[in-house]
Design a protein around this motif. Structure first.
Motif, short mmCIF file in Angstrom:
data_model
loop_
_atom_site.label_atom_id
_atom_site.label_comp_id
_atom_site.label_asym_id
_atom_site.label_seq_id
_atom_site.Cartn_x
_atom_site.Cartn_y
_atom_site.Cartn_z
N GLU A 49 0.83 -1.21 0.00
CA GLU A 49 0.00 0.00 0.00
C GLU A 49 0.86 1.26 0.00
O GLU A 49 0.55 2.23 -0.70
N ILE A 50 1.93 1.26 0.77
CA ILE A 50 2.80 2.43 0.82
C ILE A 50 3.50 2.65 -0.51
O ILE A 50 3.55 3.76 -1.03
N ILE A 51 4.03 1.57 -1.08
CA ILE A 51 4.76 1.69 -2.35
C ILE A 51 3.85 2.19 -3.46
O ILE A 51 4.24 3.01 -4.28
N SER A 52 2.61 1.71 -3.49
CA SER A 52 1.71 2.12 -4.57
C SER A 52 0.97 3.42 -4.25
O SER A 52 0.60 4.16 -5.16
N GLY A 53 0.76 3.72 -2.98
CA GLY A 53 -0.04 4.88 -2.63
C GLY A 53 0.71 6.19 -2.53
O GLY A 53 0.18 7.24 -2.89
N VAL A 54 1.95 6.16 -2.06
CA VAL A 54 2.70 7.40 -1.88
C VAL A 54 2.91 8.16 -3.19
O VAL A 54 2.67 9.37 -3.25
N PRO A 55 3.32 7.49 -4.28
CA PRO A 55 3.46 8.24 -5.54
C PRO A 55 2.14 8.86 -6.01
O PRO A 55 2.12 9.98 -6.54
N ILE A 57 -0.34 9.91 -4.10
CA ILE A 57 -0.63 11.07 -3.24
C ILE A 57 0.25 12.25 -3.64
O ILE A 57 -0.23 13.39 -3.72
N ILE A 58 1.52 12.00 -3.91
CA ILE A 58 2.43 13.08 -4.32
C ILE A 58 1.95 13.71 -5.62
O ILE A 58 1.93 14.93 -5.76
#
Length: 98
Positions: A49-55, A57-58
């Motif tokens: 989730e972090i790997i796919s979600g952070v970009p 959100i940015i």
């Protein structure tokens, strides 16, 4: 979810009894937590989730024209036909709101 609950009482997958002692559905969660299986799920799924979600959100915060939920993964090429894309987007919205 109901068929899965019934199947757990009628059929035992090979190796399941060795790991969890044949626990039924209600006790299986507790055994999996104590064994560490649930913690592994939390860590690895959280990492995905972090790997796919952070970009995403940015990109959204930087004002890109990216649509919510559009991760660029389109194996059926639905985005090439606007009618198909609109129908699929509506289907996804209805699915999330049920």
């Amino acid at each position: 979810g109901t068929p899965e609950m019934i199947v757990q009482d009628l059929y035992v997958f090979p190796g399941f009894a060795d790991e969890f002692g044949g626990a039924a559905m209600l006790k299986l969660h507790e055994k999996a937590v104590l064994q560490g299986s649930m913690q592994q799920l939390l860590v690895w799924l959280g990492l995905i989730e972090i790997i796919s979600g952070v970009p995403a959100i940015i990109q959204t915060l930087n004002g890109s024209d990216r649509q919510p939920g559009d991760f660029g993964f389109d194996p059926l090429n639905c985005s090439q036909n606007p009618d198909t894309l609109a129908r699929r987007q509506l289907t996804e919205l209805k699915n999330g709101r049920l």
